[in-house]
Design a protein around this motif. Structure first.
Motif, PDB file in Angstrom:
ATOM      1  N   ILE A 296     -84.141  11.115 -14.755  1.00 13.79           N
ATOM      2  CA  ILE A 296     -84.777  11.264 -13.444  1.00 13.79           C
ATOM      3  C   ILE A 296     -84.081  10.382 -12.409  1.00 13.79           C
ATOM      4  CG2 ILE A 296     -86.911  10.866 -12.156  1.00 13.79           C
ATOM      5  CD1 ILE A 296     -88.387  11.682 -14.752  1.00 13.79           C
ATOM      6  N   TYR A 297     -83.767   9.145 -12.790  1.00 15.95           N
ATOM      7  CA  TYR A 297     -83.083   8.224 -11.884  1.00 15.95           C
ATOM      8  C   TYR A 297     -81.730   8.788 -11.450  1.00 15.95           C
ATOM      9  CZ  TYR A 297     -80.458   4.143 -10.326  1.00 15.95           C
ATOM     10  OH  TYR A 297     -79.680   3.284  -9.604  1.00 15.95           O
TER      11      TYR A 297
ATOM     12  N   SER B  78     -87.818  10.218  -7.216  1.00 12.92           N
ATOM     13  CA  SER B  78     -88.044  10.460  -8.640  1.00 12.92           C
ATOM     14  C   SER B  78     -89.353  11.188  -8.883  1.00 12.92           C
ATOM     15  CB  SER B  78     -88.041   9.136  -9.411  1.00 12.92           C
ATOM     16  OG  SER B  78     -86.782   8.521  -9.325  1.00 12.92           O
TER      17      SER B  78
ATOM     18  N   SER C 239     -75.682   6.626 -17.560  1.00 17.32           N
ATOM     19  CA  SER C 239     -76.515   5.421 -17.513  1.00 17.32           C
ATOM     20  C   SER C 239     -75.727   4.202 -17.965  1.00 17.32           C
ATOM     21  CB  SER C 239     -77.756   5.598 -18.395  1.00 17.32           C
ATOM     22  OG  SER C 239     -78.619   6.557 -17.841  1.00 17.32           O
TER      23      SER C 239
ATOM     24  N   PHE D 217     -89.369  14.959 -10.570  1.00 21.67           N
ATOM     25  CA  PHE D 217     -89.870  15.037 -11.943  1.00 21.67           C
ATOM     26  C   PHE D 217     -90.280  16.444 -12.361  1.00 21.67           C
ATOM     27  CE2 PHE D 217     -93.250  14.826 -15.087  1.00 21.67           C
ATOM     28  CZ  PHE D 217     -92.588  14.164 -16.115  1.00 21.67           C
TER      29      PHE D 217
ATOM     30  N   PRO E 158     -81.167   2.976 -16.141  1.00 23.97           N
ATOM     31  CA  PRO E 158     -82.088   3.161 -17.263  1.00 23.97           C
ATOM     32  C   PRO E 158     -81.662   4.318 -18.168  1.00 23.97           C
ATOM     33  CG  PRO E 158     -83.069   3.962 -15.225  1.00 23.97           C
ATOM     34  CD  PRO E 158     -81.766   3.333 -14.853  1.00 23.97           C
TER      35      PRO E 158
ATOM     36  N   GLY F   6     -87.748   5.655  -5.958  1.00 20.20           N
ATOM     37  CA  GLY F   6     -89.021   5.914  -6.633  1.00 20.20           C
ATOM     38  C   GLY F   6     -89.709   7.153  -6.089  1.00 20.20           C
TER      39      GLY F   6
ATOM     40  N   PHE G 244     -85.448   9.668 -20.656  1.00 21.20           N
ATOM     41  CA  PHE G 244     -85.887  10.602 -19.621  1.00 21.20           C
ATOM     42  C   PHE G 244     -86.011   9.905 -18.269  1.00 21.20           C
ATOM     43  CE2 PHE G 244     -88.825  13.600 -17.516  1.00 21.20           C
ATOM     44  CZ  PHE G 244     -88.079  14.757 -17.692  1.00 21.20           C
ATOM     45  N   THR G 245     -86.384   8.619 -18.270  1.00 21.02           N
ATOM     46  CA  THR G 245     -86.440   7.842 -17.027  1.00 21.02           C
ATOM     47  C   THR G 245     -85.062   7.766 -16.390  1.00 21.02           C
ATOM     48  OG1 THR G 245     -88.228   6.515 -17.937  1.00 21.02           O
ATOM     49  CG2 THR G 245     -87.086   5.604 -16.036  1.00 21.02           C
ATOM     50  N   GLY G 246     -84.052   7.543 -17.224  1.00 24.08           N
ATOM     51  CA  GLY G 246     -82.677   7.508 -16.734  1.00 24.08           C
ATOM     52  C   GLY G 246     -82.242   8.846 -16.169  1.00 24.08           C
TER      53      GLY G 246
END
Length: 193
Positions: free
Chosen positions: A53-54, A10, A40, A14, A46, A7, A49-51
């Motif tokens: 970043i992850y 990330s 992913s 970002f 995920p 987290g 866009f979340t994926g």
């Protein structure tokens, strides 16, 4: 603890991901989205866009692929937030959905690589003299394999671990050995396994 670390990374990544993503054109953006979707699905992470970043925060190999897709703008940040240091992507064209299992000591230098290909660690794809290979769609190149010279690897091909491929490989083949020989046939290669 790992979730907190991911987290935190990330949040730090970002702005860099966002800035690079905005600087590139639609074609490159579509390739990155396709890669992120495939990664992913493979890593059960995920999506969207979340994926992205992850994946960027967790996987050095994905970071290297992201910088390759972004192009010269990726060089601005690749020294700050490093990708896999021993993964060399030197192809003019790598198709969408490209996966790298472990990027350690891996050199990828083909004329072109098709869509949905997967490469494992310590693979060398490159020159044998003055020519380099062309690789089709849905190809899996297992650990330690060498694909050398101006050859063509067909679509839906599995190249076994430590194989040395110096001759053309037809579609739907499984090859292994030194030098590699066809030992079987396959209808489709599922690169998510």
């Amino acid at each position: 603890m790992r979730k907190i670390s991911i987290g935190f990374k990330s949040v730090l990544f970002f702005p860099i991901i966002g800035l690079l993503y905005l600087l590139i054109g639609t074609r490159r953006r579509n390739l990155i989205q396709s890669d992120a979707g495939k990664w992913s699905e493979w890593k059960k992470g995920p999506y969207g866009f979340t994926g992205l970043i992850y994946l960027f925060a967790v996987y050095k190999e994905f970071r290297s692929l992201y910088y390759y897709r972004v192009g010269p703008a990726g060089n601005l940040f690749s020294g700050i937030i490093k990708g896999e240091s021993c993964l060399y992507l030197r192809c003019p064209k790598i198709g969408a959905g490209f996966l790298v299992q472990h990027g350690f000591s891996t050199i990828i230098n083909a004329d072109s690589i098709g869509e949905n290909c997967k490469v494992f660690q310590q693979v060398t794809i490159g020159y044998n003299g003055d020519r380099r290979p062309t690789i089709g769609d849905n190809v899996m190149i297992c650990a330690g394999a060498k694909v050398l010279g101006g050859i063509t690897i067909g679509s839906n091909v599995i190249i076994g671990a430590n194989a040395v491929v110096v001759h053309d490989v037809p579609d739907g083949s499984v090859v292994c050995g030194v030098p590699a020989k066809v030992i079987g046939r396959v209808a489709f290669v599922d690169n998510l396994k």
